[in-house]
Design a protein around this motif. Structure first.
Motif, PDB file in Angstrom:
ATOM      1  N   MET A 101      10.740  -4.464   9.672  1.00 57.61           N
ATOM      2  CA  MET A 101      10.464  -4.760   8.267  1.00 57.61           C
ATOM      3  C   MET A 101      11.739  -4.519   7.462  1.00 57.61           C
ATOM      4  N   PRO A 102      12.197  -5.521   6.724  1.00 59.31           N
ATOM      5  CA  PRO A 102      13.366  -5.280   5.873  1.00 59.31           C
ATOM      6  C   PRO A 102      12.981  -4.351   4.720  1.00 59.31           C
ATOM      7  N   VAL A 103      13.764  -3.304   4.546  1.00 61.22           N
ATOM      8  CA  VAL A 103      13.486  -2.348   3.475  1.00 61.22           C
ATOM      9  C   VAL A 103      14.769  -2.028   2.730  1.00 61.22           C
ATOM     10  N   ARG A 104      14.577  -1.490   1.554  1.00 66.93           N
ATOM     11  CA  ARG A 104      15.673  -0.975   0.730  1.00 66.93           C
ATOM     12  C   ARG A 104      15.427   0.524   0.620  1.00 66.93           C
ATOM     13  N   ILE A 105      16.400   1.319   1.044  1.00 65.14           N
ATOM     14  CA  ILE A 105      16.290   2.780   0.991  1.00 65.14           C
ATOM     15  C   ILE A 105      16.975   3.277  -0.276  1.00 65.14           C
ATOM     16  N   VAL A 106      16.257   4.087  -1.045  1.00 67.17           N
ATOM     17  CA  VAL A 106      16.808   4.698  -2.251  1.00 67.17           C
ATOM     18  C   VAL A 106      16.759   6.210  -2.068  1.00 67.17           C
ATOM     19  N   LEU A 107      17.868   6.867  -2.359  1.00 64.66           N
ATOM     20  CA  LEU A 107      17.965   8.324  -2.285  1.00 64.66           C
ATOM     21  C   LEU A 107      18.068   8.880  -3.695  1.00 64.66           C
ATOM     22  N   GLY A 108      17.404  10.008  -3.932  1.00 71.27           N
ATOM     23  CA  GLY A 108      17.484  10.609  -5.252  1.00 71.27           C
ATOM     24  C   GLY A 108      16.681  11.887  -5.348  1.00 71.27           C
ATOM     25  N   SER A 109      16.587  12.387  -6.548  1.00 72.43           N
ATOM     26  CA  SER A 109      15.857  13.627  -6.812  1.00 72.43           C
ATOM     27  C   SER A 109      14.353  13.349  -6.902  1.00 72.43           C
ATOM     28  N   TRP A 110      13.580  14.429  -6.918  1.00 71.24           N
ATOM     29  CA  TRP A 110      12.128  14.323  -7.080  1.00 71.24           C
ATOM     30  C   TRP A 110      11.798  13.706  -8.439  1.00 71.24           C
ATOM     31  N   ASP A 111      12.521  14.094  -9.465  1.00 71.46           N
ATOM     32  CA  ASP A 111      12.288  13.512 -10.786  1.00 71.46           C
ATOM     33  C   ASP A 111      12.488  11.993 -10.762  1.00 71.46           C
ATOM     34  N   VAL A 117      13.189   7.070  -0.297  1.00 73.70           N
ATOM     35  CA  VAL A 117      12.036   6.182  -0.358  1.00 73.70           C
ATOM     36  C   VAL A 117      12.469   4.822   0.166  1.00 73.70           C
ATOM     37  N   ALA A 118      11.644   4.258   1.060  1.00 75.41           N
ATOM     38  CA  ALA A 118      11.872   2.903   1.557  1.00 75.41           C
ATOM     39  C   ALA A 118      10.936   1.963   0.830  1.00 75.41           C
ATOM     40  N   TYR A 119      11.507   0.928   0.251  1.00 81.49           N
ATOM     41  CA  TYR A 119      10.739  -0.087  -0.471  1.00 81.49           C
ATOM     42  C   TYR A 119      10.698  -1.352   0.379  1.00 81.49           C
ATOM     43  N   GLY A 120       9.494  -1.908   0.561  1.00 87.74           N
ATOM     44  CA  GLY A 120       9.323  -3.133   1.325  1.00 87.74           C
ATOM     45  C   GLY A 120       9.790  -4.352   0.557  1.00 87.74           C
ATOM     46  N   ASP A 127       8.295  -6.582  -1.027  1.00 88.35           N
ATOM     47  CA  ASP A 127       7.627  -6.833  -2.315  1.00 88.35           C
ATOM     48  C   ASP A 127       7.893  -5.731  -3.346  1.00 88.35           C
ATOM     49  N   GLY A 128       8.749  -4.764  -2.995  1.00 87.46           N
ATOM     50  CA  GLY A 128       9.093  -3.699  -3.921  1.00 87.46           C
ATOM     51  C   GLY A 128       8.172  -2.497  -3.866  1.00 87.46           C
ATOM     52  N   THR A 129       7.183  -2.515  -2.983  1.00 91.62           N
ATOM     53  CA  THR A 129       6.250  -1.394  -2.837  1.00 91.62           C
ATOM     54  C   THR A 129       6.856  -0.314  -1.950  1.00 91.62           C
ATOM     55  N   ALA A 130       6.692   0.943  -2.340  1.00 86.83           N
ATOM     56  CA  ALA A 130       7.152   2.055  -1.505  1.00 86.83           C
ATOM     57  C   ALA A 130       6.305   2.117  -0.244  1.00 86.83           C
ATOM     58  N   VAL A 131       6.964   2.115   0.921  1.00 83.69           N
ATOM     59  CA  VAL A 131       6.237   2.121   2.193  1.00 83.69           C
ATOM     60  C   VAL A 131       6.522   3.358   3.045  1.00 83.69           C
ATOM     61  N   ALA A 132       7.560   4.131   2.689  1.00 82.38           N
ATOM     62  CA  ALA A 132       7.885   5.320   3.479  1.00 82.38           C
ATOM     63  C   ALA A 132       8.706   6.273   2.633  1.00 82.38           C
ATOM     64  N   THR A 133       8.682   7.536   3.045  1.00 83.48           N
ATOM     65  CA  THR A 133       9.449   8.550   2.333  1.00 83.48           C
ATOM     66  C   THR A 133       9.773   9.715   3.261  1.00 83.48           C
ATOM     67  N   GLY A 134      10.709  10.518   2.835  1.00 81.83           N
ATOM     68  CA  GLY A 134      11.079  11.752   3.521  1.00 81.83           C
ATOM     69  C   GLY A 134      11.974  12.541   2.590  1.00 81.83           C
ATOM     70  N   ARG A 135      12.293  13.777   2.987  1.00 77.85           N
ATOM     71  CA  ARG A 135      13.164  14.599   2.146  1.00 77.85           C
ATOM     72  C   ARG A 135      14.083  15.449   3.002  1.00 77.85           C
ATOM     73  N   LEU A 136      15.200  15.841   2.394  1.00 75.78           N
ATOM     74  CA  LEU A 136      16.189  16.720   3.010  1.00 75.78           C
ATOM     75  C   LEU A 136      16.365  17.916   2.100  1.00 75.78           C
TER      76      LEU A 136
END
Length: 146
Positions: A5-15, A52-55, A57-66
């Motif tokens: 699945m092609p996704v766009r990964i965005v990294l950032g803070s909880w806020d 957060v990985a966005y599919g 259609d722009g919907t969040a489909v996965a997440t994780g944290r460090l």
């Protein structure tokens, strides 16, 4: 395995990412796995780097944290994206950031059924299995190179 699945990964803070990450975590941990909601959210969210990985259609489909100490956690992938390489992309993005932050070892507590997934990404089990939130886990480590 399904097609990737092609996704766009965005990294950032909880806020920055809470509104996208939390619904994924709630769906996977609270609804599917019956983890009490009060155990799923914690104070570590505010200090962690989130992915957060966005599919398509722009919907969040996965997440994780460090976490600042090099622990990876709260890895969650919605059913629609499982088996399509999305979790691996989120995990590798977090590993890369952990390496860039200077961590020589990254750690996580894997649900036992996901052990093979993490082993495929260079993690090794350490120690005995244990229960957390009513789910069997195993501690895993990945040594990084710098």
């Amino acid at each position: 395995m399904s097609a990737s699945m092609p996704v766009r990964i965005v990294l950032g803070s909880w806020d920055q990412l809470r509104d996208a990450a939390y619904p994924v975590r709630h769906e996977v941990f609270v609804v599917e796995q019956n983890v009490p909601v009060e155990m799923e959210l914690d104070d570590d969210d505010s200090v962690a780097l989130h992915a957060v990985a966005y599919g398509p259609d722009g919907t969040a489909v996965a997440t994780g944290r460090l976490l600042p100490d090099g622990h990876i956690g709260r890895m969650a992938v919605r059913k629609v994206a499982r088996g399509r390489g999305v979790g691996g992309q989120v995990l590798e993005a977090l590993v890369e950031r952990g390496q860039a932050a200077g961590h020589l070892v990254l750690a996580l507590n894997a649900q036992v059924h996901a052990r093979g997934f993490y082993e495929a990404h260079g993690f090794s089990a350490e120690g005995a299995e244990f229960m957390d939130a009513g789910i069997l886990h195993v501690a895993m480590l990945r040594r990084t190179c710098r």
